[in-house]
Design a protein around this motif. Structure first.
Motif, PDB file in Angstrom:
ATOM      1  N   MET A 296      -7.222  -7.179 -11.078  1.00 45.90           N
ATOM      2  CA  MET A 296      -7.098  -5.858 -10.415  1.00 45.90           C
ATOM      3  C   MET A 296      -6.023  -5.919  -9.322  1.00 45.90           C
ATOM      4  O   MET A 296      -6.201  -6.572  -8.307  1.00 45.90           O
ATOM      5  CB  MET A 296      -8.462  -5.464  -9.822  1.00 45.90           C
ATOM      6  CG  MET A 296      -8.472  -4.217  -8.968  1.00 45.90           C
ATOM      7  SD  MET A 296      -8.219  -2.682  -9.854  1.00 45.90           S
ATOM      8  CE  MET A 296      -9.821  -2.465 -10.636  1.00 45.90           C
ATOM      9  N   ARG A 297      -4.899  -5.250  -9.563  1.00 47.45           N
ATOM     10  CA  ARG A 297      -3.794  -5.250  -8.594  1.00 47.45           C
ATOM     11  C   ARG A 297      -3.816  -3.918  -7.857  1.00 47.45           C
ATOM     12  O   ARG A 297      -3.668  -2.847  -8.467  1.00 47.45           O
ATOM     13  CB  ARG A 297      -2.491  -5.436  -9.384  1.00 47.45           C
ATOM     14  CG  ARG A 297      -1.310  -5.882  -8.579  1.00 47.45           C
ATOM     15  CD  ARG A 297      -0.258  -6.350  -9.585  1.00 47.45           C
ATOM     16  NE  ARG A 297       1.079  -5.894  -9.242  1.00 47.45           N
ATOM     17  CZ  ARG A 297       1.921  -6.606  -8.489  1.00 47.45           C
ATOM     18  NH1 ARG A 297       1.555  -7.759  -7.993  1.00 47.45           N
ATOM     19  NH2 ARG A 297       3.138  -6.150  -8.261  1.00 47.45           N
ATOM     20  N   ARG A 298      -4.017  -4.009  -6.535  1.00 49.97           N
ATOM     21  CA  ARG A 298      -4.215  -2.801  -5.727  1.00 49.97           C
ATOM     22  C   ARG A 298      -2.928  -2.452  -4.979  1.00 49.97           C
ATOM     23  O   ARG A 298      -2.392  -3.258  -4.228  1.00 49.97           O
ATOM     24  CB  ARG A 298      -5.354  -3.034  -4.737  1.00 49.97           C
ATOM     25  CG  ARG A 298      -6.663  -3.376  -5.436  1.00 49.97           C
ATOM     26  CD  ARG A 298      -7.636  -4.032  -4.486  1.00 49.97           C
ATOM     27  NE  ARG A 298      -8.127  -3.095  -3.500  1.00 49.97           N
ATOM     28  CZ  ARG A 298      -9.186  -2.321  -3.689  1.00 49.97           C
ATOM     29  NH1 ARG A 298      -9.861  -2.372  -4.821  1.00 49.97           N
ATOM     30  NH2 ARG A 298      -9.573  -1.503  -2.760  1.00 49.97           N
ATOM     31  N   ILE A 299      -2.476  -1.217  -5.202  1.00 56.04           N
ATOM     32  CA  ILE A 299      -1.228  -0.741  -4.605  1.00 56.04           C
ATOM     33  C   ILE A 299      -1.573   0.221  -3.473  1.00 56.04           C
ATOM     34  O   ILE A 299      -2.444   1.085  -3.637  1.00 56.04           O
ATOM     35  CB  ILE A 299      -0.368   0.032  -5.651  1.00 56.04           C
ATOM     36  CG1 ILE A 299      -0.325  -0.696  -6.999  1.00 56.04           C
ATOM     37  CG2 ILE A 299       1.014   0.320  -5.101  1.00 56.04           C
ATOM     38  CD1 ILE A 299       0.328  -2.029  -6.982  1.00 56.04           C
ATOM     39  N   LEU A 300      -0.911   0.080  -2.351  1.00 53.29           N
ATOM     40  CA  LEU A 300      -1.139   1.000  -1.235  1.00 53.29           C
ATOM     41  C   LEU A 300       0.185   1.599  -0.782  1.00 53.29           C
ATOM     42  O   LEU A 300       1.208   0.905  -0.734  1.00 53.29           O
ATOM     43  CB  LEU A 300      -1.809   0.247  -0.085  1.00 53.29           C
ATOM     44  CG  LEU A 300      -2.645   1.091   0.879  1.00 53.29           C
ATOM     45  CD1 LEU A 300      -3.743   0.247   1.506  1.00 53.29           C
ATOM     46  CD2 LEU A 300      -1.801   1.691   1.964  1.00 53.29           C
ATOM     47  N   THR A 301       0.179   2.900  -0.515  1.00 54.92           N
ATOM     48  CA  THR A 301       1.375   3.516   0.053  1.00 54.92           C
ATOM     49  C   THR A 301       0.963   4.521   1.119  1.00 54.92           C
ATOM     50  O   THR A 301      -0.206   4.922   1.182  1.00 54.92           O
ATOM     51  CB  THR A 301       2.253   4.174  -1.031  1.00 54.92           C
ATOM     52  OG1 THR A 301       3.535   4.504  -0.462  1.00 54.92           O
ATOM     53  CG2 THR A 301       1.631   5.426  -1.631  1.00 54.92           C
ATOM     54  N   PHE A 302       1.933   4.908   1.965  1.00 50.84           N
ATOM     55  CA  PHE A 302       1.668   5.838   3.062  1.00 50.84           C
ATOM     56  C   PHE A 302       2.664   6.987   3.021  1.00 50.84           C
ATOM     57  O   PHE A 302       3.774   6.833   2.531  1.00 50.84           O
ATOM     58  CB  PHE A 302       1.864   5.122   4.418  1.00 50.84           C
ATOM     59  CG  PHE A 302       0.900   4.011   4.688  1.00 50.84           C
ATOM     60  CD1 PHE A 302      -0.341   4.267   5.243  1.00 50.84           C
ATOM     61  CD2 PHE A 302       1.245   2.694   4.403  1.00 50.84           C
ATOM     62  CE1 PHE A 302      -1.227   3.231   5.517  1.00 50.84           C
ATOM     63  CE2 PHE A 302       0.374   1.643   4.672  1.00 50.84           C
ATOM     64  CZ  PHE A 302      -0.862   1.914   5.234  1.00 50.84           C
ATOM     65  N   GLY A 303       2.267   8.130   3.567  1.00 50.15           N
ATOM     66  CA  GLY A 303       3.223   9.229   3.706  1.00 50.15           C
ATOM     67  C   GLY A 303       2.546  10.478   4.230  1.00 50.15           C
ATOM     68  O   GLY A 303       1.314  10.529   4.331  1.00 50.15           O
TER      69      GLY A 303
ATOM     70  N   VAL B 231       5.484  13.158  -6.171  1.00 48.98           N
ATOM     71  CA  VAL B 231       4.787  12.792  -7.415  1.00 48.98           C
ATOM     72  C   VAL B 231       5.496  11.618  -8.085  1.00 48.98           C
ATOM     73  O   VAL B 231       4.853  10.682  -8.572  1.00 48.98           O
ATOM     74  CB  VAL B 231       4.691  14.010  -8.369  1.00 48.98           C
ATOM     75  CG1 VAL B 231       4.080  13.606  -9.706  1.00 48.98           C
ATOM     76  CG2 VAL B 231       3.860  15.122  -7.722  1.00 48.98           C
ATOM     77  N   SER B 232       6.829  11.642  -8.048  1.00 47.39           N
ATOM     78  CA  SER B 232       7.596  10.586  -8.702  1.00 47.39           C
ATOM     79  C   SER B 232       7.323   9.214  -8.053  1.00 47.39           C
ATOM     80  O   SER B 232       7.098   8.222  -8.766  1.00 47.39           O
ATOM     81  CB  SER B 232       9.086  10.922  -8.640  1.00 47.39           C
ATOM     82  OG  SER B 232       9.828   9.808  -9.058  1.00 47.39           O
ATOM     83  N   ILE B 233       7.311   9.144  -6.733  1.00 49.81           N
ATOM     84  CA  ILE B 233       7.090   7.830  -6.101  1.00 49.81           C
ATOM     85  C   ILE B 233       5.650   7.375  -6.330  1.00 49.81           C
ATOM     86  O   ILE B 233       5.387   6.184  -6.542  1.00 49.81           O
ATOM     87  CB  ILE B 233       7.478   7.796  -4.605  1.00 49.81           C
ATOM     88  CG1 ILE B 233       7.672   6.328  -4.187  1.00 49.81           C
ATOM     89  CG2 ILE B 233       6.469   8.501  -3.711  1.00 49.81           C
ATOM     90  CD1 ILE B 233       8.406   6.114  -2.888  1.00 49.81           C
ATOM     91  N   LEU B 234       4.709   8.311  -6.350  1.00 47.86           N
ATOM     92  CA  LEU B 234       3.304   7.922  -6.552  1.00 47.86           C
ATOM     93  C   LEU B 234       3.095   7.408  -7.979  1.00 47.86           C
ATOM     94  O   LEU B 234       2.398   6.416  -8.197  1.00 47.86           O
ATOM     95  CB  LEU B 234       2.372   9.101  -6.237  1.00 47.86           C
ATOM     96  CG  LEU B 234       2.335   9.509  -4.756  1.00 47.86           C
ATOM     97  CD1 LEU B 234       1.538  10.799  -4.566  1.00 47.86           C
ATOM     98  CD2 LEU B 234       1.752   8.389  -3.884  1.00 47.86           C
ATOM     99  N   GLU B 235       3.729   8.058  -8.955  1.00 43.78           N
ATOM    100  CA  GLU B 235       3.595   7.594 -10.351  1.00 43.78           C
ATOM    101  C   GLU B 235       4.208   6.209 -10.521  1.00 43.78           C
ATOM    102  O   GLU B 235       3.640   5.339 -11.193  1.00 43.78           O
ATOM    103  CB  GLU B 235       4.257   8.590 -11.309  1.00 43.78           C
ATOM    104  CG  GLU B 235       3.408   9.834 -11.498  1.00 43.78           C
ATOM    105  CD  GLU B 235       3.999  10.817 -12.499  1.00 43.78           C
ATOM    106  OE1 GLU B 235       5.222  10.780 -12.737  1.00 43.78           O
ATOM    107  OE2 GLU B 235       3.200  11.625 -13.035  1.00 43.78           O
TER     108      GLU B 235
END
Ligand code: CTP
Length: 131
Positions: A1-8, A18-22
């Motif tokens: 399970m590889r967990r990705i986190l982003t902020f904004g 939407v493009s960066i989240l996909e």
């Protein structure tokens, strides 16, 4: 399970968001998004977002590529959030290139190219000019 986190902020949702989240989601199995609070935006960008934080969280959480959302209350807590959510990868747009390298001790840090020619700020300006 590889967990990705982003902020904004993700105010006035647009195709760049939407493009960066996909693309972020495609780097792993689970995408967690820290959506910055109204108060944080006011202090960071000098204006209150058009959409209040509850609405921004709901919109981002409704996207198929997003598994979990939380409110980012403070820029100083980035490391805490990464640990709390057991992030394997921090994804940021390349407008932040190099600025999050300090977290490489906690997780991988990946900068993805921004979608050209669109931003929330620009959309607000375009709408203001509509006669
Ligand atoms: N983003 C992107 N492409 C764009 C605009 C934003 O990839 N054209 C990414 C940013 O790099 C960030 C995320 O979307 O990782 C959220 O960015 P945010 O600051 O909320 O959006 P902006 O449109 O840049 O907002 P503003 O104009 O208010 O700075």
């Amino acid at each position: 399970m590889r967990r990705i986190l982003t902020f904004g902020t993700f105010d006035v949702l647009h195709i760049g968001h939407v493009s960066i989240l996909e693309r972020a989601r495609a780097l792993g199995d689970r995408l967690i998004v820290g959506v910055s609070s109204d108060a944080l935006n006011l202090s960071k960008k000098g204006r209150r977002p058009v959409y209040p934080e509850d609405d921004r969280l709901k919109l981002i959480g409704a996207l198929r590529c997003v598994d979990e959302v939380f409110v980012e209350e403070s820029l100083a807590l980035k490391g805490e959030y990464l640990r709390q959510h057991r992030a394997d990868v921090l994804v940021m747009g390349d407008d932040w290139q190099g600025r999050f390298d300090e977290f490489r001790g906690i997780c991988e840090v990946v900068y993805l190219p921004r979608t050209p020619s669109i931003s929330t700020t620009e959309i607000i300006e375009v709408i203001k000019r509509v006669p």
